[in-house]
Enzyme design. Structure first.
Site, PDB file in Angstrom:
ATOM      1  N   LYS A 189       0.827  -1.205   0.000  1.00 18.78           N
ATOM      2  CA  LYS A 189       0.000   0.000   0.000  1.00 18.78           C
ATOM      3  C   LYS A 189       0.867   1.264   0.000  1.00 18.78           C
ATOM      4  O   LYS A 189       0.656   2.173  -0.811  1.00 18.78           O
ATOM      5  CB  LYS A 189      -0.939  -0.017   1.214  1.00 18.78           C
ATOM      6  CG  LYS A 189      -1.926   1.144   1.211  1.00 18.78           C
ATOM      7  CD  LYS A 189      -2.725   1.202   2.510  1.00 18.78           C
ATOM      8  CE  LYS A 189      -3.832   0.187   2.547  1.00 18.78           C
ATOM      9  NZ  LYS A 189      -5.183   0.754   2.452  1.00 18.78           N
ATOM     10  N   ARG A 228      -3.462   2.871   8.705  1.00 19.64           N
ATOM     11  CA  ARG A 228      -3.769   1.573   8.096  1.00 19.64           C
ATOM     12  C   ARG A 228      -2.518   0.712   7.991  1.00 19.64           C
ATOM     13  O   ARG A 228      -1.415   1.218   7.815  1.00 19.64           O
ATOM     14  CB  ARG A 228      -4.331   1.757   6.689  1.00 19.64           C
ATOM     15  CG  ARG A 228      -5.650   2.509   6.628  1.00 19.64           C
ATOM     16  CD  ARG A 228      -6.078   2.644   5.176  1.00 19.64           C
ATOM     17  NE  ARG A 228      -7.356   3.307   5.036  1.00 19.64           N
ATOM     18  CZ  ARG A 228      -7.514   4.629   4.957  1.00 19.64           C
ATOM     19  NH1 ARG A 228      -6.471   5.433   5.020  1.00 19.64           N
ATOM     20  NH2 ARG A 228      -8.717   5.155   4.829  1.00 19.64           N
ATOM     21  N   GLY A 254      -8.323  -7.099   5.037  1.00 22.54           N
ATOM     22  CA  GLY A 254      -9.169  -7.189   6.231  1.00 22.54           C
ATOM     23  C   GLY A 254      -8.544  -7.913   7.412  1.00 22.54           C
ATOM     24  O   GLY A 254      -9.178  -8.071   8.449  1.00 22.54           O
ATOM     25  N   MET A 286      -5.735  -7.122   9.174  1.00 23.45           N
ATOM     26  CA  MET A 286      -5.106  -6.313  10.223  1.00 23.45           C
ATOM     27  C   MET A 286      -5.960  -5.089  10.521  1.00 23.45           C
ATOM     28  O   MET A 286      -7.004  -4.887   9.924  1.00 23.45           O
ATOM     29  CB  MET A 286      -3.699  -5.933   9.796  1.00 23.45           C
ATOM     30  CG  MET A 286      -2.759  -7.125   9.884  1.00 23.45           C
ATOM     31  SD  MET A 286      -1.108  -6.722   9.383  1.00 23.45           S
ATOM     32  CE  MET A 286      -1.244  -6.578   7.629  1.00 23.45           C
ATOM     33  N   ARG A 302      -3.468  -1.339  -6.327  1.00 24.79           N
ATOM     34  CA  ARG A 302      -2.639  -2.554  -6.211  1.00 24.79           C
ATOM     35  C   ARG A 302      -3.043  -3.483  -7.345  1.00 24.79           C
ATOM     36  O   ARG A 302      -4.121  -3.328  -7.922  1.00 24.79           O
ATOM     37  CB  ARG A 302      -2.867  -3.239  -4.857  1.00 24.79           C
ATOM     38  CG  ARG A 302      -4.294  -3.674  -4.651  1.00 24.79           C
ATOM     39  CD  ARG A 302      -4.531  -4.254  -3.273  1.00 24.79           C
ATOM     40  NE  ARG A 302      -5.949  -4.483  -3.073  1.00 24.79           N
ATOM     41  CZ  ARG A 302      -6.522  -4.700  -1.909  1.00 24.79           C
ATOM     42  NH1 ARG A 302      -5.804  -4.698  -0.800  1.00 24.79           N
ATOM     43  NH2 ARG A 302      -7.806  -4.918  -1.820  1.00 24.79           N
ATOM     44  N   HIS A 357     -16.239  -8.883   1.478  1.00 22.21           N
ATOM     45  CA  HIS A 357     -15.208  -9.773   2.006  1.00 22.21           C
ATOM     46  C   HIS A 357     -15.328 -11.180   1.412  1.00 22.21           C
ATOM     47  O   HIS A 357     -14.359 -11.753   0.927  1.00 22.21           O
ATOM     48  CB  HIS A 357     -15.335  -9.821   3.536  1.00 22.21           C
ATOM     49  CG  HIS A 357     -14.345 -10.738   4.179  1.00 22.21           C
ATOM     50  ND1 HIS A 357     -14.636 -12.041   4.497  1.00 22.21           N
ATOM     51  CD2 HIS A 357     -13.059 -10.557   4.522  1.00 22.21           C
ATOM     52  CE1 HIS A 357     -13.575 -12.598   5.035  1.00 22.21           C
ATOM     53  NE2 HIS A 357     -12.596 -11.726   5.058  1.00 22.21           N
ATOM     54  N   ARG A 410      -0.002 -47.275 -10.510  1.00 24.55           N
ATOM     55  CA  ARG A 410       0.056 -48.047  -9.261  1.00 24.55           C
ATOM     56  C   ARG A 410      -0.784 -49.296  -9.481  1.00 24.55           C
ATOM     57  O   ARG A 410      -2.005 -49.256  -9.380  1.00 24.55           O
ATOM     58  CB  ARG A 410      -0.506 -47.227  -8.098  1.00 24.55           C
ATOM     59  CG  ARG A 410       0.381 -46.056  -7.649  1.00 24.55           C
ATOM     60  CD  ARG A 410      -0.294 -45.311  -6.509  1.00 24.55           C
ATOM     61  NE  ARG A 410       0.583 -44.385  -5.830  1.00 24.55           N
ATOM     62  CZ  ARG A 410       0.562 -43.050  -5.986  1.00 24.55           C
ATOM     63  NH1 ARG A 410      -0.303 -42.505  -6.837  1.00 24.55           N
ATOM     64  NH2 ARG A 410       1.373 -42.270  -5.312  1.00 24.55           N
ATOM     65  N   GLU A 444      13.029 -43.756  -3.306  1.00 23.48           N
ATOM     66  CA  GLU A 444      12.115 -43.266  -2.277  1.00 23.48           C
ATOM     67  C   GLU A 444      12.553 -43.685  -0.876  1.00 23.48           C
ATOM     68  O   GLU A 444      11.929 -43.306   0.105  1.00 23.48           O
ATOM     69  CB  GLU A 444      10.679 -43.728  -2.563  1.00 23.48           C
ATOM     70  CG  GLU A 444      10.535 -45.211  -2.798  1.00 23.48           C
ATOM     71  CD  GLU A 444       9.111 -45.633  -3.163  1.00 23.48           C
ATOM     72  OE1 GLU A 444       8.170 -44.851  -2.954  1.00 23.48           O
ATOM     73  OE2 GLU A 444       8.946 -46.764  -3.643  1.00 23.48           O
ATOM     74  N   SER A 495      12.718 -42.804 -10.701  1.00 21.80           N
ATOM     75  CA  SER A 495      11.597 -41.899 -10.444  1.00 21.80           C
ATOM     76  C   SER A 495      11.584 -41.644  -8.941  1.00 21.80           C
ATOM     77  O   SER A 495      11.461 -42.587  -8.147  1.00 21.80           O
ATOM     78  CB  SER A 495      10.283 -42.532 -10.900  1.00 21.80           C
ATOM     79  OG  SER A 495       9.228 -41.638 -10.648  1.00 21.80           O
ATOM     80  N   GLY A 499      10.308 -41.022  -5.528  1.00 20.08           N
ATOM     81  CA  GLY A 499       9.029 -41.173  -4.819  1.00 20.08           C
ATOM     82  C   GLY A 499       9.081 -40.263  -3.604  1.00 20.08           C
ATOM     83  O   GLY A 499       9.448 -40.672  -2.508  1.00 20.08           O
ATOM     84  N   THR A 500       8.733 -39.019  -3.844  1.00 20.84           N
ATOM     85  CA  THR A 500       8.956 -38.033  -2.782  1.00 20.84           C
ATOM     86  C   THR A 500       7.971 -38.172  -1.620  1.00 20.84           C
ATOM     87  O   THR A 500       8.191 -37.581  -0.574  1.00 20.84           O
ATOM     88  CB  THR A 500       8.906 -36.611  -3.362  1.00 20.84           C
ATOM     89  OG1 THR A 500       7.759 -36.505  -4.206  1.00 20.84           O
ATOM     90  CG2 THR A 500      10.155 -36.307  -4.165  1.00 20.84           C
ATOM     91  N   ASN A 501       6.914 -38.965  -1.810  1.00 27.52           N
ATOM     92  CA  ASN A 501       6.020 -39.196  -0.668  1.00 27.52           C
ATOM     93  C   ASN A 501       6.747 -40.023   0.390  1.00 27.52           C
ATOM     94  O   ASN A 501       6.841 -39.656   1.561  1.00 27.52           O
ATOM     95  CB  ASN A 501       4.753 -39.945  -1.094  1.00 27.52           C
ATOM     96  CG  ASN A 501       3.980 -39.203  -2.161  1.00 27.52           C
ATOM     97  OD1 ASN A 501       4.058 -37.984  -2.252  1.00 27.52           O
ATOM     98  ND2 ASN A 501       3.243 -39.937  -2.978  1.00 27.52           N
ATOM     99  N   ASP A 502       7.265 -41.163  -0.063  1.00 28.95           N
ATOM    100  CA  ASP A 502       7.989 -42.000   0.888  1.00 28.95           C
ATOM    101  C   ASP A 502       9.309 -41.371   1.304  1.00 28.95           C
ATOM    102  O   ASP A 502       9.733 -41.498   2.455  1.00 28.95           O
ATOM    103  CB  ASP A 502       8.227 -43.395   0.290  1.00 28.95           C
ATOM    104  CG  ASP A 502       7.034 -44.302   0.543  1.00 28.95           C
ATOM    105  OD1 ASP A 502       6.641 -44.421   1.717  1.00 28.95           O
ATOM    106  OD2 ASP A 502       6.483 -44.856  -0.421  1.00 28.95           O
ATOM    107  N   CYS A 532       7.468 -38.828  -9.147  1.00 25.78           N
ATOM    108  CA  CYS A 532       6.053 -39.185  -9.227  1.00 25.78           C
ATOM    109  C   CYS A 532       5.341 -39.053  -7.881  1.00 25.78           C
ATOM    110  O   CYS A 532       4.214 -39.489  -7.729  1.00 25.78           O
ATOM    111  CB  CYS A 532       5.867 -40.572  -9.806  1.00 25.78           C
ATOM    112  SG  CYS A 532       6.642 -41.870  -8.829  1.00 25.78           S
ATOM    113  N   TYR A 567      11.441 -35.090 -16.161  1.00 24.73           N
ATOM    114  CA  TYR A 567       9.992 -34.909 -16.136  1.00 24.73           C
ATOM    115  C   TYR A 567       9.452 -34.922 -14.706  1.00 24.73           C
ATOM    116  O   TYR A 567      10.113 -35.389 -13.786  1.00 24.73           O
ATOM    117  CB  TYR A 567       9.278 -35.998 -16.966  1.00 24.73           C
ATOM    118  CG  TYR A 567       9.332 -37.384 -16.350  1.00 24.73           C
ATOM    119  CD1 TYR A 567       8.368 -37.793 -15.423  1.00 24.73           C
ATOM    120  CD2 TYR A 567      10.333 -38.284 -16.695  1.00 24.73           C
ATOM    121  CE1 TYR A 567       8.421 -39.065 -14.854  1.00 24.73           C
ATOM    122  CE2 TYR A 567      10.394 -39.548 -16.138  1.00 24.73           C
ATOM    123  CZ  TYR A 567       9.432 -39.932 -15.216  1.00 24.73           C
ATOM    124  OH  TYR A 567       9.483 -41.166 -14.641  1.00 24.73           O
TER     125      TYR A 567
END
Ligand code: PEP
Ligand code: MG
Length: 878
Positions: free
Chosen positions: A26, A96, A105, A107, A344, A460, A565, A748, A767, A769-772, A834, A854
């Site tokens: 602002k 403000r 809204g 703050m 803005r 809002h 899977r 993984e 590949s 396995g970023t979850n595990d 993946c 990829y």
């Protein structure tokens, strides 16, 4: 001495638009408008650095701040020709907040600051309107009491109500100057009763209290919550803007009238190129946004005040040309004179973002790279969201404003807390409110859609819903909300009833409507995606387990399947029994018999996917989850299975018991299954290769990629690579066709990343396995971590949920090590990812930077990943 305060006003401001980190959005833009010669009431900005120092110094002001503020008050006095605290010609301030990115809204704000029993006389003289002056005064006491000293807003409202009752009137506007004067005294008495001290009459004290209140509001719970949802760091702090008041509530007639409004230089819901806004006569800024009165559309101003309208729209053009982006502005007209209070970059829906970016490129306002960078990839989600099937006829219960597009189906709840409770239980909810307020943010976040009875397009609810990309119908004025129900005429909708919202057209429909997927290959969306595809260097694949999912993925532009899977197919119709027989067999021969039943089914599944993918790469993973996930646990099911398998129930129960594990996620799963039950892997490899041979005979060239999960040692991969090659050879011989195939592995398990050079000796692709990998790096269970991760985020122990956005600092290192070591052994190795992170824009950027070939993500996130990959390439060319 450090400079803490920056002046804006007159001809030249001390700040500029590019100083937003220091001055907040602002403050930086107010300064920029002054520099552009746009009329802005003079003021000054106290920097975000002061906010940081304030918290570091036990909530004290840094040395020198007081003097700098006082000097700047003088400059504002000169610019405005009035004096702070002067009873004859008083200058009043609005105070403000203003963070680096807008937090609408969240703050605090204090307006009309500087009023006391003396200066109010000056306001009467200046305006010639006693009622106006006392209305400002009572608003100030109320706001200051509420914001600075925590006196409940409702305490003041109760006094207003009592006054109206005593006078026998219903509207605030019917109270006289004398009534308001009395209210000021009553408000002050209430203030003293609650706070235990007199209301401060010294304007300087008032200013100090208000500046501190804005700093303190940076840490209020709703601001913290908002930052968490929007990934805004807690240490940025807010600036404070202290600006001379101008009065949209000063009355006046005809071309001398007063009012206040908000506007967008293009339509923020659709992106259409026309001015779009709302205003209220005789109102102060916050009244429009609060949605208490329904405002008039901006076009009406052209009729009512043509000159001001022309001046305003000239400013719109100037601002768009200058910022080369759609602007969201606030303005006030004081007795016919126009002032700009804010500009803005306007928040917009995903649909609008795409249209504006593409049209601005065509208009020559921005170049193609900028257009591609303009659309936040996550916002595409909204365009990919379902719509009501256009071919169905339906009855509309009522309509409101089309505040945020897309359709939503859910059960009605009436409070934000309920929305959160219900959502926690897995219910889909629509939050229905008279109007929303910043306290409702959590409930809005979990709701499918939002419906309000009051408020305009800039209320809002509308602003926040658009920011969240959530369907919203606002200001549906025929709705009457009662106790746990709402009604429209004689139709009553109760808590828990299903409704459908159409945020694109502002419709409310009773019941659950059928939703359909949107068109993504044509129009502006298609154009933007085409630009993204021309730019990006990383491929995007999808995780898909069925021919149908593969088809959806192709429709969204997937360049292959990065993860099938196979276990998901095991739950299909007619399969689970064979799977259970396979698992529960107590010797290899019985297991082979059950597997023989599964083979043709798996083969058909794979062939189906290959046909859809028409030669694009398809990575199929061998069975991964622990076997006990497939076995029955209820007595009745166990008894049925025992009969079918012709074994005693007790024997079956014992076998099921033997499969139980304390930590199945760290247990007998992934390649460990293939090592101990090779016949399962053999069946799967045979199904993959046989399917490839089958479609090869049809003339479809497929190159299946067989992927081994959860590898952590070289030995595991050696054994399984040998198994794959052996079975593949036998299968091809049987089929009489040769097909190309590759064998690779998931990375993984952290150990696999660390020894990736050795793993790569037997893997043609990795590949991640970023979850595990996340689960095992943090030691957080992916199935149970939600409970404490939320608290960790609240307490800034974690900035993001590492299962949603890759922890680049830690888990990211393992990915980088894996990439480096893998390529050191096998430079041409194909590298992908993946895990869920493949569809998260920030993670996609990281994967681009570390050089993956990829990413693979769920079909619906493919366009998001395509755009994120293009943005990553623009930011980090490779
Ligand atoms: C992974 O672990 O990241 C992965 C893709 O496998 P899954 O989610 O099936 O364990
Ligand atoms: Mg995994």
């Amino acid at each position: 001495m450090a400079k803490y305060v920056y002046f804006f006003g007159g001809e030249q401001a001390e700040g500029r638009a590019d100083m937003r980190n220091l001055l907040g959005g602002k403050g930086a833009n107010l300064a920029e408008m002054v520099n552009l010669g746009i009329p802005v009431p003079a003021g000054f900005t106290i920097t975000t650095e002061v906010c940081t120092l304030f918290y570091q110094n036990d909530r004290q002001w840094p040395e020198g701040l007081e003097e700098q503020i006082k000097e700047n008050i003088k400059k504002v006095e000169e610019a405005m020709g009035s004096k702070f605290g002067d009873p004859d010609n008083p200058l009043l301030f609005g105070v403000r907040s203003g963070a680096r990115v807008s937090m609408p809204g969240m703050m605090d704000t204090v307006l009309n600051l500087g009023l006391n029993d003396d200066t109010v006389q000056g306001i009467i003289k200046m305006s010639g309107d006693e009622r106006f002056a006392y209305d400002c005064y009572r608003r100030f006491v109320q706001m200051y009491g509420d914001v600075v000293k925590g006196v409940d807003h409702d305490e003041f409202e109760a006094l207003i109500q009592a006054k109206k009752d005593a006078r026998g009137v219903t509207l605030d506007t019917e109270l006289t100057a004398e009534d308001l004067k009395e209210l000021v005294a009553e408000f002050k008495a209430k203030y003293k009763e609650v706070v235990g001290e007199d209301f401060p009459t010294d304007p300087w004290e008032q200013l100090k209290g208000s500046v501190n209140a804005v700093f303190l509001s940076w840490m209020n719970p709703r601001a913290i919550r908002y930052r968490r949802i929007n990934h805004i760091p807690g240490d940025w702090g807010t600036a404070v803007n202290v600006q001379a008041m101008v009065y949209g509530n000063m009355g006046g007639e005809g071309q001398e009238a007063s009012g206040t409004g908000v506007a967008f230089t293009r339509n923020p819901a659709t992106g259409e190129r026309h001015y779009y806004g709302e205003y209220l006569w005789n109102a102060q800024g916050e009244d429009v946004v609060a949605g208490i009165r329904t405002p008039q559309p901006l076009e009406k101003l052209e009729e009512e005040m043509p000159e001001v309208y022309k001046q305003l729209t000239d400013i719109f053009e100037k601002l768009e040309q200058h910022y080369t982006d759609m602007q969201d502005v606030e303005f006030t007209i004081q007795r016919g004179k126009l002032y700009m209070l804010q500009t803005r970059a306007g928040k917009r829906t995903g649909t609008a973002a795409v249209r504006i970016a593409v049209e601005m490129e065509r208009e020559g306002l921005i170049d193609r790279d900028t257009a591609v960078l303009r659309v936040p990839p996550g916002d595409l989600d909204q365009l990919l969201h379902p719509q009501i099937d256009p071919n169905t006829k339906y009855e509309v219960l009522t309509t409101g404003l089309p505040a945020s597009p897309g359709a939503a189906v859910g059960r009605v709840v009436f409070t934000a807390e309920e929305a959160e409770e219900w959502a926690e239980r897995g219910e889909k909810v629509i939050l229905v409110r008279n109007e929303t307020s910043p306290e409702d943010i959590g409930g809005m976040d979990v709701a499918e859609g939002i419906l309000t009875a009051r408020g305009g397009m800039t209320s809002h609810a509308a602003v926040v819903a658009r920011g969240m990309g959530k369907c919203c119908v606002a200001g549906a004025g025929d709705i009457v909300i009662g106790d746990k129900q709402f009604s429209v005429g004689d139709v009553v909708v109760k808590e828990g009833d299903w409704i459908t919202l159409n945020g694109t057209d502002g419709e409310v429909i009773v019941g659950k409507m059928e939703l359909v997927e949107p068109e993504v290959t044509s129009g502006d969306f298609g154009t933007l995606m085409q630009w993204a595809d021309e730019i990006r260097t990383m491929e995007v694949r999808a995780n898909a387990d069925t021919p149908h999912d593969a088809e959806v993925a192709r429709g969204f532009g997937a360049q292959g399947i990065g993860l099938v899977r196979t276990e998901h197919m095991f739950f299909g119709e007619g399969r689970i029994t064979a799977v259970r027989q396979m698992i529960l067999a107590d010797n290899a021969e019985d297991r082979r018999k059950a597997l023989a039943k599964l083979l043709p089914m798996q083969q058909a599944d794979f062939a189906g996917i290959f046909r859809v993918m028409k030669g694009l790469p398809v990575t199929i993973r061998l069975l991964d989850p622990p076997l006990h996930e497939f076995v029955p646990h209820e007595d009745k099911q166990i008894a049925e299975l025992a009969e079918e398998m012709n074994v005693p129930v007790e024997k079956l129960e014992a076998r099921i018991e033997s499969l139980k594990e304390f930590n199945p996620m760290l247990g007998h799963r992934g390649c460990r299954l293939a090592i101990t039950y090779p016949e399962i892997a053999e069946m799967q490899v045979e199904a993959i290769i046989a399917a490839a041979c089958e479609v090869a005979k049809e003339g479809i060239n497929v190159v299946p990629e067989i992927m081994i999960p959860l590898v952590g040692t070289t030995g595991e991969l050696e054994i399984l690579k040998e198994l794959c090659d052996r079975v593949a050879k036998e299968t091809m011989e049987k089929a009489g066709v040769e097909v190309e195939y590759h064998v690779g592995t998931m990375i993984e398990v952290p150990r696999a990343a660390l020894i990736a050079d050795k793993i790569a000796e037997n893997a043609e692709f990795f590949s991640f396995g970023t979850n595990d990998l996340t689960q095992m790096s943090f030691g957080f269970s992916r199935d149970d971590a939600g409970s404490f991760i939320n608290e960790y985020r609240d307490r800034d122990i974690l900035e993001r949920d590492p299962f949603q956005s890759l922890d680049q600092e830690g888990v990211g290192q393992l990915v980088e090590i894996g990439v480096q070591k893998g390529r050191s052994t096998r430079p041409e190795i194909k590298l992908g990812i993946c895990g869920e992170h493949g569809g998260d824009p920030d993670s996609v950027e990281f994967f681009h930077r570390v050089g993956l070939n990829y990413v693979s993500c769920s079909p619906y996130r493919v366009p998001i990943a395509r755009l994120a990959a293009a943005q990553a390439q623009i930011k980090n060319p490779r």
